[in-house]
Design a protein around this motif. Structure first.
Motif, mmCIF file in Angstrom:
data_model
loop_
_atom_site.group_PDB
_atom_site.id
_atom_site.type_symbol
_atom_site.label_atom_id
_atom_site.label_comp_id
_atom_site.label_asym_id
_atom_site.label_seq_id
_atom_site.Cartn_x
_atom_site.Cartn_y
_atom_site.Cartn_z
ATOM 1 N N SER A 1 36.626 29.906 32.937
ATOM 2 C CA SER A 1 37.449 30.999 33.460
ATOM 3 C C SER A 1 37.065 31.427 34.882
ATOM 4 O O SER A 1 37.949 31.771 35.678
ATOM 5 N N THR A 2 35.794 31.418 35.218
ATOM 6 C CA THR A 2 35.384 31.898 36.541
ATOM 7 C C THR A 2 35.906 31.017 37.678
ATOM 8 O O THR A 2 36.490 31.545 38.634
ATOM 9 N N PRO A 3 35.729 29.693 37.625
ATOM 10 C CA PRO A 3 36.289 28.887 38.719
ATOM 11 C C PRO A 3 37.820 28.957 38.797
ATOM 12 O O PRO A 3 38.377 29.026 39.898
ATOM 13 N N LEU A 4 38.479 28.964 37.635
ATOM 14 C CA LEU A 4 39.942 29.078 37.667
ATOM 15 C C LEU A 4 40.376 30.421 38.242
ATOM 16 O O LEU A 4 41.302 30.488 39.061
ATOM 17 N N GLY A 5 39.713 31.471 37.802
ATOM 18 C CA GLY A 5 40.033 32.794 38.329
ATOM 19 C C GLY A 5 39.774 32.891 39.822
ATOM 20 O O GLY A 5 40.566 33.484 40.567
ATOM 21 N N MET B 1 41.760 33.478 45.155
ATOM 22 C CA MET B 1 41.731 33.120 46.577
ATOM 23 C C MET B 1 43.109 32.671 47.049
ATOM 24 O O MET B 1 43.519 32.992 48.167
ATOM 25 N N SER B 2 43.806 31.922 46.199
ATOM 26 C CA SER B 2 45.160 31.483 46.570
ATOM 27 C C SER B 2 46.107 32.669 46.681
ATOM 28 O O SER B 2 46.990 32.694 47.543
ATOM 29 N N ALA B 3 45.935 33.664 45.820
ATOM 30 C CA ALA B 3 46.803 34.844 45.849
ATOM 31 C C ALA B 3 46.582 35.666 47.113
ATOM 32 O O ALA B 3 47.507 36.328 47.595
ATOM 33 N N PHE B 4 45.368 35.639 47.656
ATOM 34 C CA PHE B 4 45.089 36.387 48.879
ATOM 35 C C PHE B 4 45.422 35.599 50.138
ATOM 36 O O PHE B 4 45.064 36.000 51.239
ATOM 37 N N SER C 1 35.559 27.344 46.871
ATOM 38 C CA SER C 1 34.986 28.541 46.250
ATOM 39 C C SER C 1 34.919 28.391 44.728
ATOM 40 O O SER C 1 33.964 28.864 44.097
ATOM 41 N N ALA C 2 35.902 27.725 44.130
ATOM 42 C CA ALA C 2 35.867 27.491 42.682
ATOM 43 C C ALA C 2 34.710 26.564 42.315
ATOM 44 O O ALA C 2 34.012 26.792 41.317
ATOM 45 N N ALA C 3 34.477 25.538 43.120
ATOM 46 C CA ALA C 3 33.359 24.623 42.856
ATOM 47 C C ALA C 3 32.020 25.338 43.011
ATOM 48 O O ALA C 3 31.088 25.111 42.225
#
Length: 107
Positions: free
Chosen positions: A49-53, A58-61, A71-73
């Motif tokens: 959940s953390t990397p997906l979130g 980040m994409s939403a911003f 950042s997900a990695a």
């Protein structure tokens, strides 16, 4: 003539075999403690959940997908490091408890 042998049914054989053997105490404690399983499940959920979130946040911003992926990695590696650190601390506590028990036994 030879005497006739009676055949036992499987149910009769099972009844005789259990009647002859004394009951054996069985150990029903789990092989792995419950808190270890819960910790593993918690970190597994966090690992997904953390990397997906982070990626979608980040994409939403308005960040680029490359930066979002990086950042997900990074967050996946942070969660992995935290799991290793928690496991190491738990192992260290067990070693200290065992050493204290041996020291107490030696006295």
């Amino acid at each position: 003539m030879a005497s006739r042998r009676t055949r036992e049914t499987p149910a009769d054989a099972a009844a005789h075999s259990t009647a002859e053997k004394p009951p054996v105490d069985s150990d029903v404690t789990p092989a792995v403690p419950t808190h270890v399983i819960l910790k593993l499940l918690g970190f597994s959920v966090a690992m997904v959940s953390t990397p997906l979130g982070m990626y979608f946040a980040m994409s939403a911003f308005g960040m680029s997908s490359t930066f979002s992926g990086i950042s997900a990695a990074i967050m996946a590696n942070v969660i992995l490091f935290l799991y290793i650190y928690v496991a190491w601390q738990e192992d260290q506590e067990e070693r200290e408890a065992l050493a204290a028990k041996k020291a107490k036994k030696a006295q």
